[in-house]
Write an enzyme that holds these catalytic residues in place. Structure first.
Site, PDB file in Angstrom:
ATOM      1  N   HIS A 116       1.053  -1.035  -0.033  1.00 55.89           N
ATOM      2  CA  HIS A 116       0.191   0.133   0.172  1.00 55.89           C
ATOM      3  C   HIS A 116       0.839   1.319   0.085  1.00 55.89           C
ATOM      4  O   HIS A 116       1.910   1.374   0.845  1.00 55.89           O
ATOM      5  CB  HIS A 116      -0.905   0.151   1.284  1.00 55.89           C
ATOM      6  CG  HIS A 116      -1.670   1.174   1.165  1.00 55.89           C
ATOM      7  ND1 HIS A 116      -3.094   1.338   0.832  1.00 55.89           N
ATOM      8  CD2 HIS A 116      -1.849   2.440   1.691  1.00 55.89           C
ATOM      9  CE1 HIS A 116      -3.624   2.263   0.698  1.00 55.89           C
ATOM     10  NE2 HIS A 116      -2.903   3.094   1.544  1.00 55.89           N
ATOM     11  N   CYS A 117       0.658   2.151  -0.784  1.00 62.57           N
ATOM     12  CA  CYS A 117       1.675   2.918  -1.112  1.00 62.57           C
ATOM     13  C   CYS A 117       0.743   4.662  -0.849  1.00 62.57           C
ATOM     14  O   CYS A 117      -0.389   4.852  -1.187  1.00 62.57           O
ATOM     15  CB  CYS A 117       2.012   3.482  -2.665  1.00 62.57           C
ATOM     16  SG  CYS A 117       3.003   4.859  -2.805  1.00 62.57           S
TER      17      CYS A 117
END
Length: 341
Positions: free
Chosen positions: A181-182
């Site tokens: 998850h960025c």
């Protein structure tokens, strides 16, 4: 006595809303860089050569469009979620068999079937599954199991988890072939967005390099010819610094994710040891990890970028398959079998 605070809003929606601040900052930075480059750098280049200025303008604009297009796709496209949970009947590949009739054994010479380590942020092992959950999980075809040997099942989503699928605590859902998850994307990098993410890093690095080289060249030229009436914009100075910093950072990220791409590994799998582990029988201290999904650099690349070469540079989803079933390396599979038979 313990107190539990209940919020009147959905925390996942709040996180998603707050997550658009980094997105807005990134898009604003892209617009700012193009604006300063066009008004401060191109005029300096044109003093030396109009042809060079025209070429810089064309290539920089093209890279800016491709970088922004890739980034927007990473932000707003879904990385993919489990759906159509039905077991295939074509027998394209086989679940790794049990050891002595069980899915897990404590023997030092046995195969330890694991999807993640026990303390993982993405771990499935939150407790044993019920018979109903096991039955539902078995409907989904997979070759990986939980650390306790049971089929993979998400207790948060209350649904089966295909191979390489992980639950994202920020998005509040399971993601197919989840890489990570960025926060800069406010989204997960997964099955449908991996190609766009790799292209974003690559195009972004090239864009920063193409900004930095002429900017720093003509910056020092202006400094050498500095006179009392010469003015250097503060935005110009920041552009030189920022383009250098982001070029180096994106280069490292791009190189790492190209390596993951060519080895058919995700970020989670790389640091959580998600591959099958084979304990060496002769030397108990030696451990070997086999990535059953690694089909070789060429096939791994085609799995993500597709078989049509003219689409490789376009940041759209051209991945092969559905994100729930993946071909496996039978060389690695046979090696795994030989160690447990």
């Amino acid at each position: 006595m313990s107190f539990k605070i209940r919020f009147p809003w959905n925390r996942h929606k709040v996180f998603r809303a707050l997550g658009f601040f980094p997105v807005a900052f990134t898009l604003g930075l892209m617009l700012w860089s193009a604006f300063v480059y066009a008004l401060s750098v191109i005029p300096l280049v044109a003093r030396s050569s109009r042809l060079l200025a025209a070429l810089c303008s064309v290539f920089t604009t093209a890279l800016w469009v491709l970088t922004t297009w890739s980034y927007v796709n990473c932000v707003f496209l879904s990385p993919g979620a489990p759906a159509g949970l039905a077991a295939p009947g074509d027998g394209s590949y086989t679940r790794v068999p049990a050891v002595n009739g069980t899915l897990r054994t404590e023997s030092n010479d046995s195969q330890h079937y694991a999807d993640y380590s026990d303390d993982s942020e993405y771990s499935d092992d939150e407790g044993p599954l019920t018979e109903e959950q096991v039955r539902r999980a078995e409907l989904v075809y997979s070759i990986t199991v939980r650390d306790n040997g049971q089929p993979r099942f998400c207790l948060k989503c209350n649904g089966p988890k295909p191979d390489r699928t992980h639950h994202c605590s920020v998005c509040g859902s399971c993601v197919l072939k989840m890489d990570h998850h960025c926060p800069w994307l406010n989204n997960c990098v997964g099955f449908r967005t991996q190609k766009a993410f790799v292209l974003f890093l690559t195009y972004g690095c090239l864009y920063c390099v193409l900004i930095f080289v002429p900017s720093v060249t003509f910056f020092f030229r202006e400094m050498a010819e500095l006179s009392d009436d010469t003015e250097i914009s503060i935005n110009f100075i920041f552009l030189v610094i920022m383009s250098c910093v982001f070029a180096l950072a994106l280069l490292m990220f791009a190189a790492y994710h190209v390596y993951l791409l060519l080895t058919n590994t995700t970020t989670i799998e790389s640091y959580e040891k998600t591959n099958y582990r084979v304990e060496a029988r002769q030397r108990g201290t030696r451990t070997k990890y086999i990535n059953l999904f690694d089909m070789g650099p060429r096939k791994n690349f085609i799995q993500v970028f597709g078989s049509s070469w003219f689409m490789w540079l376009v940041p759209t989803n051209t991945a092969m398959g559905d994100g729930m079933r993946f071909p496996i390396s039978f060389e690695g599979y046979n090696e795994l079998r030989q160690n447990i038979d």
